[in-house]
Each structure stands twice: as structure tokens, then as C-alpha cells.
Write an enzyme that holds these catalytic residues in place. Structure first.
Site, PDB file in Angstrom:
ATOM      1  N   HIS A 132       9.575  -3.426   3.341  1.00 27.85           N
ATOM      2  CA  HIS A 132       9.136  -3.723   1.966  1.00 27.85           C
ATOM      3  C   HIS A 132      10.336  -4.095   1.089  1.00 27.85           C
ATOM      4  O   HIS A 132      10.241  -4.977   0.232  1.00 27.85           O
ATOM      5  CB  HIS A 132       8.435  -2.503   1.348  1.00 27.85           C
ATOM      6  CG  HIS A 132       7.145  -2.147   2.004  1.00 27.85           C
ATOM      7  ND1 HIS A 132       6.996  -1.022   2.775  1.00 27.85           N
ATOM      8  CD2 HIS A 132       5.934  -2.755   2.011  1.00 27.85           C
ATOM      9  CE1 HIS A 132       5.756  -0.945   3.223  1.00 27.85           C
ATOM     10  NE2 HIS A 132       5.088  -1.990   2.781  1.00 27.85           N
TER      11      HIS A 132
ATOM     12  N   MET B  26       0.851  -1.198   0.000  1.00 34.80           N
ATOM     13  CA  MET B  26       0.000   0.000   0.000  1.00 34.80           C
ATOM     14  C   MET B  26       0.887   1.248   0.000  1.00 34.80           C
ATOM     15  O   MET B  26       0.462   2.323   0.424  1.00 34.80           O
ATOM     16  CB  MET B  26      -0.925  -0.004   1.225  1.00 34.80           C
ATOM     17  CG  MET B  26      -1.892  -1.188   1.179  1.00 34.80           C
ATOM     18  SD  MET B  26      -3.401  -0.909   2.090  1.00 34.80           S
ATOM     19  CE  MET B  26      -2.771  -0.687   3.738  1.00 34.80           C
ATOM     20  N   GLY B  27       2.133   1.105  -0.466  1.00 32.88           N
ATOM     21  CA  GLY B  27       3.029   2.256  -0.546  1.00 32.88           C
ATOM     22  C   GLY B  27       3.579   2.640   0.811  1.00 32.88           C
ATOM     23  O   GLY B  27       3.567   1.845   1.743  1.00 32.88           O
TER      24      GLY B  27
ATOM     25  N   HIS C 284       9.169   1.102   3.125  1.00 34.96           N
ATOM     26  CA  HIS C 284      10.289   1.192   4.064  1.00 34.96           C
ATOM     27  C   HIS C 284      11.149  -0.065   3.891  1.00 34.96           C
ATOM     28  O   HIS C 284      10.880  -0.893   2.998  1.00 34.96           O
ATOM     29  CB  HIS C 284       9.771   1.345   5.501  1.00 34.96           C
ATOM     30  CG  HIS C 284       8.720   0.333   5.873  1.00 34.96           C
ATOM     31  ND1 HIS C 284       8.974  -1.013   5.939  1.00 34.96           N
ATOM     32  CD2 HIS C 284       7.389   0.486   6.164  1.00 34.96           C
ATOM     33  CE1 HIS C 284       7.875  -1.652   6.284  1.00 34.96           C
ATOM     34  NE2 HIS C 284       6.886  -0.768   6.407  1.00 34.96           N
TER      35      HIS C 284
ATOM     36  N   SER D 292       6.844  -0.506  10.127  1.00 34.52           N
ATOM     37  CA  SER D 292       5.475  -0.379   9.635  1.00 34.52           C
ATOM     38  C   SER D 292       5.312   1.037   9.103  1.00 34.52           C
ATOM     39  O   SER D 292       5.895   1.982   9.664  1.00 34.52           O
ATOM     40  CB  SER D 292       4.480  -0.600  10.790  1.00 34.52           C
ATOM     41  OG  SER D 292       3.227  -0.047  10.462  1.00 34.52           O
ATOM     42  N   SER D 293       4.515   1.171   8.050  1.00 33.33           N
ATOM     43  CA  SER D 293       4.278   2.513   7.502  1.00 33.33           C
ATOM     44  C   SER D 293       3.644   3.409   8.553  1.00 33.33           C
ATOM     45  O   SER D 293       3.772   4.626   8.524  1.00 33.33           O
ATOM     46  CB  SER D 293       3.371   2.419   6.276  1.00 33.33           C
ATOM     47  OG  SER D 293       3.908   1.476   5.382  1.00 33.33           O
TER      48      SER D 293
ATOM     49  N   VAL E  87      10.988  -7.281   9.684  1.00 32.39           N
ATOM     50  CA  VAL E  87      12.201  -6.459   9.835  1.00 32.39           C
ATOM     51  C   VAL E  87      11.963  -5.488  10.985  1.00 32.39           C
ATOM     52  O   VAL E  87      10.894  -4.865  11.061  1.00 32.39           O
ATOM     53  CB  VAL E  87      12.517  -5.680   8.535  1.00 32.39           C
ATOM     54  CG1 VAL E  87      13.764  -4.818   8.718  1.00 32.39           C
ATOM     55  CG2 VAL E  87      12.706  -6.645   7.376  1.00 32.39           C
TER      56      VAL E  87
HETATM   57  O1  PAF Z   1      -0.194  -5.692   3.751  1.00 33.80           O
HETATM   58  C1  PAF Z   1      -0.582  -4.794   2.979  1.00 33.80           C
HETATM   59  O2  PAF Z   1       0.125  -3.827   2.691  1.00 33.80           O
HETATM   60  C2  PAF Z   1      -1.974  -4.878   2.382  1.00 33.80           C
HETATM   61  O3  PAF Z   1      -2.870  -5.430   3.277  1.00 33.80           O
HETATM   62  C3  PAF Z   1      -2.014  -5.607   1.031  1.00 33.80           C
HETATM   63  C4  PAF Z   1      -1.615  -7.062   1.167  1.00 33.80           C
HETATM   64  C5  PAF Z   1      -1.087  -4.908   0.047  1.00 33.80           C
HETATM   65  C6  PAF Z   1      -3.431  -5.564   0.453  1.00 33.80           C
HETATM   66  O4  PAF Z   1      -3.862  -4.262   0.284  1.00 33.80           O
END
Ligand code: PAF
Length: 252
Positions: free
Chosen positions: A12, A5-6, A9, A160-161, A151
Site C-alpha cells: 500500500h 481496505m486497511g 503494508h 497481501s493483508s 510488491v
Molecule cells: O483492493 C482492495 O483493497 C479493494 O478491493 C478496494 C479496491 C479498496 C475496494 O474495496
């Protein structure tokens, strides 16, 4: 594929690195999925920085970023929901009604559009992974589900974002969450197996936080462990300041 979901960090980036090791080409999707936010204000507060995200993807050697608009994902008339029962119901399912229907729906759609051979998800979202594995198995989706370890920052907080919204005082209070998990891991290593005892140890570190749940359950079913010999996962969700955080550790 790495669905996101952008607000990317290092957590990801570790998913992207893993995807690159597993596949020939890596696709990252960036889509803040409104269907999985029950609360409109939580959705509005969700951080977003597409330019920064694209830089991170470029540096991580991602081959393709797909960042669809809401209209593209959910055009007028969109009427389908994918709902996984069972593992989606306790914990996050109880505290965020509809959340996992939103996740299951968007993941099914992302898989249908991108058609990846595999997808990498983070272990921090333990219940989300359980829901997606169930979804994938039940619908026979031809996508291997890979799970990358959580991480953590130097102080132990899981990346976490949402952490960007913690002020320094809240951040230091939030450290009770990783501390509680370390305490329960230590107890497990020293031979403590009884669920009540493990939950007491977990809760002791979380005093003073607004805790939604701090539970030790069966990692497969997310329900009560059969007996003290059964494997376990400790799951925690708590709000610190105005930021809701989740974390977990598998005891094995
Ligand atoms: O974990 C996430 O960022 C979201 O829940 C996902 C898996 C991208 C679905 O929107």
C-alpha cells in the site's frame, strides 16, 4: 486517491508513493467493504488496525485519510449495485460470486465522494484492475486509473493483508505460487508461447496446493488467447491453510 481496505503494508505504501508522485494531494480511503465479501466468515477474519494504518499513512505523507463507517457508506435504504459484465465473470468472478459487483459499487461511491483526479491500484489484483478500468471507461468517470507493480517480500510472496494469517508452514507452502510464476516467465523468455505448455509449467509448481485456477489468458479480455503470438497473463488463485491467495504475472 488510494482506495484500501486497511491492514496496510509496504504494498500500500508503494501505491501512496506513486499517488504522491502523480498528484498534489493524496487521499487514502480505509473501508472494509462488506459488499465484496460473499462469505461472512472471510469478512470477519479480515485484519483491521486503524491506529497502525493511520501511522503508516502519516509516515507516507498522506494528506487525508477517509475511513467511513458501514452506515455512512451504506445507510438504510441503500439499494444500488454497479455491475460490470465480461471481464468480471471468469476466475475471481466465478469463485467469488458478487465480489466484483461489491468492488465496482464501492469504487464508484468512493470516486463520487472523494472526486479524485486519479486513483492508484495494485497490479496484484489483475482482474480487479481490469474491472475498474472497464467501469471507469464505460461510465466516463473522470478518474485516471494508475496501476502500481506488485510488491514482493524477500522470499517472493506478493504482499497481501491476508499473509498475516499464514502460519510459517503455510507460508512456506505458499511460495509455490511465486515459484510457479517465475517458472512460466522463464519459459516465456526461452520462447515457449503455447497456452497449454505454459499452463502445464504453471501447474507443475502448484501440485499439493488447493488451486482454484492456474491459467494463461489474454490480458485484455481474460479469455482464451487468440493464438500463440498474443500477449498473455498467468493468473493463479490457491488456498493455503485457510488463506486464499491470488497472484499473476504479465508475459510480454
Ligand atoms: O483492493 C482492495 O483493497 C479493494 O478491493 C478496494 C479496491 C479498496 C475496494 O474495496
Amino acid at each position: 486517491m488510494v482506495p484500501t481496505m486497511g491492514a496496510l503494508h509496504d504494498g500500500h505504501v508503494s501505491l501512496m508513493d506513486r499517488a504522491r508522485a502523480l498528484g498534489d494531494h493524496v487521499v487514502v480511503s480505509i473501508f472494509v467493504n462488506p459488499l465484496q465479501f460473499g462469505d461472512a466468515s472471510d469478512l470477519a477474519k479480515y485484519p483491521s488496525d486503524l491506529d497502525g494504518d493511520l501511522d503508516i499513512c502519516r509516515r507516507a505523507g498522506v494528506d487525508l485519510v477517509w475511513a467511513p463507517s458501514i452506515d455512512h457508506m451504506y445507510p438504510d435504504g441503500f439499494a444500488t449495485r454497479v455491475s460490470v459484465t465480461g471481464v468480471s465473470e471468469p476466475f475471481e468472478g466465478r469463485h467469488r460470486p458478487g465480489h466484483f459487483d461489491g468492488v465496482a459499487t464501492v469504487v464508484t461511491k468512493l470516486f463520487a465522494v472523494i472526486r479524485p483526479d486519479g486513483a492508484v491500484f495494485g497490479a496484484k489484483d489483475f482482474q480487479q484492475v481490469a474491472v475498474i478500468k472497464r467501469l471507469s471507461a464505460d461510465l466516463g468517470l473522470p478518474v485516471g486509473i494508475d496501476v502500481a507493480p506488485t510488491v514482493r517480500d524477500h522470499d517472493g510472496l506478493a504482499l497481501s493483508s491476508r499473509n498475516a494469517r499464514l502460519d510459517p508452514a503455510s507460508r512456506s507452502r505458499a511460495l509455490a505460487i511465486p515459484r510457479s510464476l517465475t517458472a512460466v516467465e522463464k519459459a516465456w523468455r526461452s520462447g515457449v508461447r503455447h497456452t497449454d505448455e505454459l499452463e502445464t509449467i504453471l501447474a507443475a509448481e502448484l501440485l499439493g496446493l488447493d488451486v482454484d485456477y492456474a491459467s494463461v489468458v489474454d490480458p485484455q479480455t481474460l479469455s482464451t488467447r487468440r493464438d500463440d503470438h498474443a500477449p498473455a497473463v498467468a493468473l493463479v488463485a490457491a488456498t493455503v491453510g485457510s488463506v486464499r491467495l491470488i497472484d499473476n504475472t504479465v508475459l510480454d
